[in-house]
Design a protein around this motif. Structure first.
Motif, PDB file in Angstrom:
ATOM      1  N   UNK A 118     -89.506  35.796  28.018  1.00 20.16           N
ATOM      2  CA  UNK A 118     -89.038  34.598  27.315  1.00 20.16           C
ATOM      3  C   UNK A 118     -88.123  34.919  26.146  1.00 20.16           C
ATOM      4  N   UNK A 119     -87.918  36.198  25.878  1.00 18.22           N
ATOM      5  CA  UNK A 119     -87.064  36.596  24.762  1.00 18.22           C
ATOM      6  C   UNK A 119     -85.595  36.617  25.194  1.00 18.22           C
ATOM      7  N   UNK A 120     -84.681  36.376  24.278  1.00 18.26           N
ATOM      8  CA  UNK A 120     -83.252  36.407  24.596  1.00 18.26           C
ATOM      9  C   UNK A 120     -82.726  37.843  24.652  1.00 18.26           C
ATOM     10  N   UNK A 121     -83.250  38.591  25.593  1.00 14.19           N
ATOM     11  CA  UNK A 121     -82.909  40.001  25.748  1.00 14.19           C
ATOM     12  C   UNK A 121     -82.005  40.163  26.963  1.00 14.19           C
ATOM     13  N   UNK A 122     -80.998  41.028  26.857  1.00 11.86           N
ATOM     14  CA  UNK A 122     -80.065  41.243  27.965  1.00 11.86           C
ATOM     15  C   UNK A 122     -80.307  42.548  28.699  1.00 11.86           C
ATOM     16  N   UNK A 123     -80.929  43.529  28.037  1.00 16.55           N
ATOM     17  CA  UNK A 123     -81.160  44.820  28.682  1.00 16.55           C
ATOM     18  C   UNK A 123     -82.312  45.533  27.994  1.00 16.55           C
ATOM     19  N   UNK A 124     -82.994  46.365  28.797  1.00 16.14           N
ATOM     20  CA  UNK A 124     -84.113  47.152  28.301  1.00 16.14           C
ATOM     21  C   UNK A 124     -83.784  48.634  28.464  1.00 16.14           C
ATOM     22  N   UNK A 125     -84.111  49.417  27.448  1.00 15.55           N
ATOM     23  CA  UNK A 125     -84.014  50.864  27.552  1.00 15.55           C
ATOM     24  C   UNK A 125     -85.411  51.446  27.642  1.00 15.55           C
ATOM     25  N   UNK A 126     -85.678  52.226  28.685  1.00  9.51           N
ATOM     26  CA  UNK A 126     -87.039  52.722  28.932  1.00  9.51           C
ATOM     27  C   UNK A 126     -87.010  54.242  29.034  1.00  9.51           C
ATOM     28  N   UNK A 127     -87.959  54.884  28.356  1.00 10.78           N
ATOM     29  CA  UNK A 127     -88.007  56.343  28.364  1.00 10.78           C
ATOM     30  C   UNK A 127     -89.335  56.897  28.809  1.00 10.78           C
ATOM     31  N   UNK A 128     -90.229  57.126  27.842  1.00 13.23           N
ATOM     32  CA  UNK A 128     -91.478  57.848  28.096  1.00 13.23           C
ATOM     33  C   UNK A 128     -92.277  57.286  29.260  1.00 13.23           C
ATOM     34  N   UNK A 129     -92.507  55.978  29.245  1.00 10.18           N
ATOM     35  CA  UNK A 129     -93.366  55.396  30.270  1.00 10.18           C
ATOM     36  C   UNK A 129     -92.763  55.522  31.666  1.00 10.18           C
TER      37      UNK A 129
END
Length: 442
Positions: free
Chosen positions: A304-315
């Motif tokens: 529901x957040x106005x987010x356009x992209x996610x950066x994912x590392x450790x997990x």
């Protein structure tokens, strides 16, 4: 094939030592006993999915094919085996001429799998097949675990972009393989340049907190970055005060600012505030990228957040809690003698508990319901039922030692998207559950 394509240092001449010692000692004993040349069938499969997972993802097949092709015992490797007295002279002579000349069938890379699925079938003499066990399992177990985590994250992200950025959280060679597997699972890009170089995966990256801290103030840092990388760059706005940083970012780059990145705090709350501020400053097209130890659950919570992209590392690079798929490589059939016409006999381990397996060379097919959704993974050793003949899963990857099954990563990535879409809707639920479809043996 250059060993660099495997993610190996260029001074590593082959993949032959990516194995366990007992593969070679079994070979020596079988050569002495006269059983090494018996035709054999090995299969790679998993008895169960990791806890809570509803499907698995086949990844690493392309790397397996490269590893098989590069499985060679050159002079340096043979000298090492001789100096350590690992195998005897006749075995060393046999290894000097080793080439895999058998056949390999398997699920195409990117396909989904379930408990018991014969993901890879390796056929040839016992001697040539048994040597490949460890390298095959090390690749499939790692890459399939990362791809499964990536697939879950991709499902949670929906249409929003995913950036793989876990290189600093794993071994440097595993980082390259992880980027490849993540791309198969649905990620859009990577921060790892080696993965971009070796596999053609799109690469991204701009700056870290160190760049801001290098400068006397945030204004100088943002100005330097925009002057160098252009207004379309991504500015990191949480080194100090987020609100002031966003104001400065738009002032310096203008409404053409490409994106801002948020790396800490309550991401849901901060993203809403930043989006409102950007819109008020006239930067309605500026995107918001969030990072900070995300996994599929955190991604889903930001829907529901106005987010356009996610950066994912450790997990991601640790398989989001499941760094292996627990695949095994088992002998399921072998000839009664070394005669090339000797019939194959099904064999299987008869252990107490959960380690028993089913003997015989297997086929696999996926039955679908009237709406076209998968309803069962069907596995058998006899004739394929007519109604499943067109839905068999295994394809020929290697014939007579020649690799047939190389594909571009984009083809593999698209295959996975289609395979996941063909599962029941509950496959992408993040709540814990069993495999989304049952495995049936016929």
């Amino acid at each position: 094939m250059n060993t660099a394509d495997l993610g190996l240092p260029v001074d590593v001449p082959s993949t032959a030592l990516f194995t366990d010692q007992y593969e070679l000692t079994m070979l020596q004993a079988a050569l002495k006993a006269g059983t090494a040349e018996r035709r054999s069938v090995f299969e790679a499969f998993t008895r169960r999915l990791p806890e809570g997972r509803r499907y698995g993802v086949v990844a690493g097949t392309g790397r397996v094919l490269d590893a098989v092709e590069n499985f060679r015992f050159d002079a340096a490797v043979l000298d090492f085996l001789r100096e350590r007295n690992i195998v005897d002279g006749p075995t060393l002579e046999w290894l000097a001429d080793y080439r895999f000349r058998g056949d390999i069938w398997g699920y195409p890379e990117g396909e989904v799998y379930f408990p018991g699925s014969p993901i890879l079938r390796v056929e040839g003499s016992f001697a040539e097949c048994v040597l490949l066990e460890t390298v095959i399992l090390s690749i499939l177990n790692h890459d399939s675990a990362i791809a499964a985590a990536a697939s879950r994250m991709s499902a949670a992200a929906g249409e929003r972009a995913l950036i793989e950025m876990g290189a600093r959280r794993t071994h440097e060679l595993a980082a390259v393989a992880s980027s490849r597997a993540a791309y198969i699972g649905g990620f859009n890009s990577t921060s790892d340049l080696a993965a971009g170089f070796r596999y053609g995966i799109p690469t991204v990256g701009t700056s870290a907190h160190a760049f801001t801290l290098l400068h006397d103030n945030e204004r100088d840092a943002f100005t330097a970055q925009v002057d160098s990388l252009g207004r379309g760059t991504t500015l990191l706005v949480d080194t100090y005060d987020v609100t002031e940083a966003v104001r400065l970012a738009v002032e310096i780059a203008g409404p053409e600012l490409g994106a801002v990145r948020i790396d800490s705090g309550d991401l849901l709350l901060v993203a809403h505030r930043v989006r409102q501020q950007l819109d008020e400053l006239g930067a309605a097209r500026t995107k918001i990228v969030v990072t900070s130890d995300l996994d599929e659950y955190a991604i889903a919570s930001l829907a529901a957040a106005p987010v356009d992209a996610y950066g994912v590392g450790t997990q991601l690079v640790t398989g989001s809690g499941h760094p292996t798929c627990s695949m095994v490589y088992k002998l399921v059939a072998r000839a009664e003698s070394a005669d090339e016409h000797a019939p194959l006999v099904p064999v299987a381990k008869k252990s107490l508990g959960a380690k028993s397996s089913m003997g015989g060379r297997k086929w696999a097919a996926r039955r679908v319901d009237e709406d076209g959704a998968a309803e069962a993974e069907v596995i058998g050793t006899g004739a394929v039922p007519a109604e499943l003949a067109g839905r068999q899963l295994q394809v020929e990857l290697v014939k007579g030692g020649a690799v047939l099954g190389r594909e571009s990563l984009d083809v593999v990535r698209d295959r996975h998207a289609a395979a996941r879409a063909g599962l029941p809707l509950s496959a992408t639920q993040l709540s814990r559950g069993e495999a989304v479809i049952p495995t049936e043996y016929v």
